[in-house]
Design a protein around this motif. Structure first.
Motif, mmCIF file in Angstrom:
data_model
loop_
_atom_site.group_PDB
_atom_site.id
_atom_site.type_symbol
_atom_site.label_atom_id
_atom_site.label_comp_id
_atom_site.label_asym_id
_atom_site.label_seq_id
_atom_site.Cartn_x
_atom_site.Cartn_y
_atom_site.Cartn_z
ATOM 1 N N ALA A 65 134.090 12.555 -47.758
ATOM 2 C CA ALA A 65 135.371 11.899 -48.009
ATOM 3 C C ALA A 65 135.377 11.151 -49.345
ATOM 4 N N ARG A 66 134.252 10.550 -49.697
ATOM 5 C CA ARG A 66 134.174 9.728 -50.904
ATOM 6 C C ARG A 66 133.837 10.525 -52.158
ATOM 7 N N HIS A 67 132.970 11.548 -52.006
ATOM 8 C CA HIS A 67 132.368 12.137 -53.202
ATOM 9 C C HIS A 67 132.541 13.651 -53.342
ATOM 10 N N ALA A 68 132.522 14.377 -52.243
ATOM 11 C CA ALA A 68 132.459 15.837 -52.365
ATOM 12 C C ALA A 68 133.141 16.499 -51.173
ATOM 13 N N PRO A 69 134.479 16.539 -51.152
ATOM 14 C CA PRO A 69 135.201 17.117 -50.015
ATOM 15 C C PRO A 69 134.824 18.563 -49.719
ATOM 16 N N GLU A 70 134.417 19.311 -50.738
ATOM 17 C CA GLU A 70 134.101 20.725 -50.547
ATOM 18 C C GLU A 70 132.630 20.972 -50.245
ATOM 19 N N ALA A 71 131.859 19.910 -50.095
ATOM 20 C CA ALA A 71 130.425 20.087 -49.862
ATOM 21 C C ALA A 71 130.160 20.852 -48.575
ATOM 22 N N ASN A 72 129.196 21.735 -48.636
ATOM 23 C CA ASN A 72 128.816 22.577 -47.507
ATOM 24 C C ASN A 72 127.465 22.073 -46.994
ATOM 25 N N ILE A 73 127.506 21.179 -46.006
ATOM 26 C CA ILE A 73 126.304 20.463 -45.559
ATOM 27 C C ILE A 73 125.949 20.887 -44.136
ATOM 28 N N LEU A 74 124.726 21.359 -43.959
ATOM 29 C CA LEU A 74 124.281 21.911 -42.689
ATOM 30 C C LEU A 74 123.081 21.130 -42.174
ATOM 31 N N ILE A 75 123.151 20.681 -40.921
ATOM 32 C CA ILE A 75 122.130 19.812 -40.342
ATOM 33 C C ILE A 75 121.352 20.554 -39.258
ATOM 34 N N SER A 76 120.031 20.527 -39.367
ATOM 35 C CA SER A 76 119.149 20.965 -38.280
ATOM 36 C C SER A 76 118.480 19.720 -37.712
ATOM 37 N N SER A 77 118.499 19.563 -36.386
ATOM 38 C CA SER A 77 117.956 18.367 -35.757
ATOM 39 C C SER A 77 116.841 18.739 -34.785
ATOM 40 N N GLY A 78 115.831 17.882 -34.691
ATOM 41 C CA GLY A 78 114.729 18.123 -33.767
ATOM 42 C C GLY A 78 113.687 17.040 -33.923
ATOM 43 N N SER A 79 112.515 17.247 -33.345
ATOM 44 C CA SER A 79 111.432 16.283 -33.524
ATOM 45 C C SER A 79 110.921 16.380 -34.959
ATOM 46 N N SER A 80 110.428 15.270 -35.468
ATOM 47 C CA SER A 80 109.963 15.244 -36.859
ATOM 48 C C SER A 80 108.829 16.237 -37.084
ATOM 49 N N GLY A 81 107.948 16.352 -36.100
ATOM 50 C CA GLY A 81 106.828 17.273 -36.242
ATOM 51 C C GLY A 81 107.257 18.725 -36.324
ATOM 52 N N SER A 82 108.224 19.113 -35.498
ATOM 53 C CA SER A 82 108.688 20.505 -35.538
ATOM 54 C C SER A 82 109.432 20.792 -36.842
ATOM 55 N N LEU A 83 110.202 19.827 -37.325
ATOM 56 C CA LEU A 83 110.912 20.018 -38.593
ATOM 57 C C LEU A 83 109.919 20.096 -39.756
ATOM 58 N N PHE A 96 114.780 16.111 -45.984
ATOM 59 C CA PHE A 96 114.096 15.901 -44.708
ATOM 60 C C PHE A 96 114.154 14.426 -44.387
ATOM 61 N N LEU A 97 114.819 14.085 -43.271
ATOM 62 C CA LEU A 97 114.905 12.710 -42.787
ATOM 63 C C LEU A 97 114.041 12.618 -41.532
ATOM 64 N N SER A 98 112.867 12.027 -41.684
ATOM 65 C CA SER A 98 111.901 11.952 -40.600
ATOM 66 C C SER A 98 112.072 10.654 -39.820
ATOM 67 N N ALA A 99 111.506 10.611 -38.613
ATOM 68 C CA ALA A 99 111.514 9.390 -37.813
ATOM 69 C C ALA A 99 110.304 8.512 -38.116
ATOM 70 N N ASP A 100 109.502 8.915 -39.089
ATOM 71 C CA ASP A 100 108.342 8.126 -39.480
ATOM 72 C C ASP A 100 108.043 8.388 -40.946
ATOM 73 N N ARG A 101 106.907 7.900 -41.402
ATOM 74 C CA ARG A 101 106.496 8.179 -42.781
ATOM 75 C C ARG A 101 105.343 9.175 -42.845
ATOM 76 N N PHE A 102 104.736 9.469 -41.675
ATOM 77 C CA PHE A 102 103.576 10.359 -41.669
ATOM 78 C C PHE A 102 103.934 11.767 -42.150
ATOM 79 N N PHE A 103 104.969 12.350 -41.573
ATOM 80 C CA PHE A 103 105.293 13.734 -41.925
ATOM 81 C C PHE A 103 105.812 13.866 -43.364
ATOM 82 N N PRO A 104 106.641 12.938 -43.869
ATOM 83 C CA PRO A 104 106.963 13.000 -45.304
ATOM 84 C C PRO A 104 105.727 12.866 -46.191
#
Length: 275
Positions: A65-83, A96-104
């Protein structure tokens, strides 16, 4: 002559990995066709820890809404380890948005992320939830006879934190545990009544819910949730722009409203300066 059993086993393992990646690509492509079929921009693929899926959907909507109305953004969700494993084996995810700092950190050590992109975006809160009944103290858990739901400690940071809490309460007790593959599935076990109680993320529970007992942060390793730009984001300015937005004041307001604590200052690893 036929191949040896060892060679056949290795070949089958390679085929399984390729099939899994192909399934992931088909899944993400289907998501794209459903939600962004009119967009002509290159897709931005995000791998998101299950606890952060709901906030991320709102963040993506606000960003578009603020920056890129035409952006094509696709989200995959799961456990951090599987991602993490998906990214390691070549998935298209650029963020990659992890639930911890270990996997990053693992991806960073394996040189699969862009230099100095790792940063903290939120600090999670673990809670104990027994719908319809609030305990006065976590010590009461030691006398419960019913099963408890936790996320898989091997792949989900919230599950590892829950395991640490149980070990603190009664290290020699044989807990009756129902394990979810991610914190989202664990939360669903509890909310559906299939498991009477368990540990989940504060962000997944409406603020009005009363039967929640917050776990002291010192009872487990802090849930410092970090994000990175993977090497797939190289030469992808749209992904970089979205990544920068996620540490903006507007994004931080949304993250806080979903029950997360915030880092004192959104900063790049090592270099203490904003994106």
């Amino acid at each position: 002559m036929g191949r040896s059993p060892g060679k056949r086993s290795a070949s089958r393992q390679a085929l399984v990995i390729l099939a899994a990646l192909w399934g992931l690509l088909l899944s993400v492509t289907g998501h794209s066709a459903q939600e962004d079929h009119n967009s002509k921009m290159p897709p931005i693929y995000i791998a998101c820890a299950a606890n952060f899926f709901v906030p991320l959907k709102q963040l993506v909507a606000d960003y578009k809404a603020r920056h890129a109305p035409e952006a094509n953004i696709l989200i995959s969700s799961g456990s951090s380890g599987s991602l993490y494993r998906q990214i390691k084996f070549g998935s298209p995810h650029q963020l990659f948005l992890s639930a911890d700092r270990f996997f990053p950190q693992q991806l960073e050590r394996e040189q699969l992320v862009l230099t100095d992109s790792r940063q903290t975006y939120a600090i999670g809160q673990l809670v104990f939830w027994q719908p319809g009944l609030k305990l006065e103290s976590l010590d009461e858990l030691t006398s419960l006879q019913s099963p408890l739901a936790i996320a898989n400690p091997k792949t989900a940071p919230y599950g590892q934190a829950a395991r640490e809490v149980l070990n603190r309460l009664a290290p020699n007790k044989s807990w009756q545990l129902i394990t979810g593959t991610s914190i989202a599935q664990t939360h669903q076990f509890i909310s559906s009544g299939n498991v009477p109680a368990g540990f989940t993320s504060r962000s997944l529970i409406p603020a009005s819910t009363s039967a929640v007992l917050e776990v002291p942060s010192e009872w487990h390793q802090p849930l410092i949730q970090q994000m990175v730009l993977t090497r797939k984001a190289k030469d992808q300015p749209q992904a970089t722009q979205l990544f920068a937005y996620l540490s903006s004041p507007d994004a931080r307001t949304i993250i806080k409203a979903h029950g997360y604590l915030l880092p004192e200052k959104p900063a790049l690893k090592e270099a203490q300066q904003p994106l």
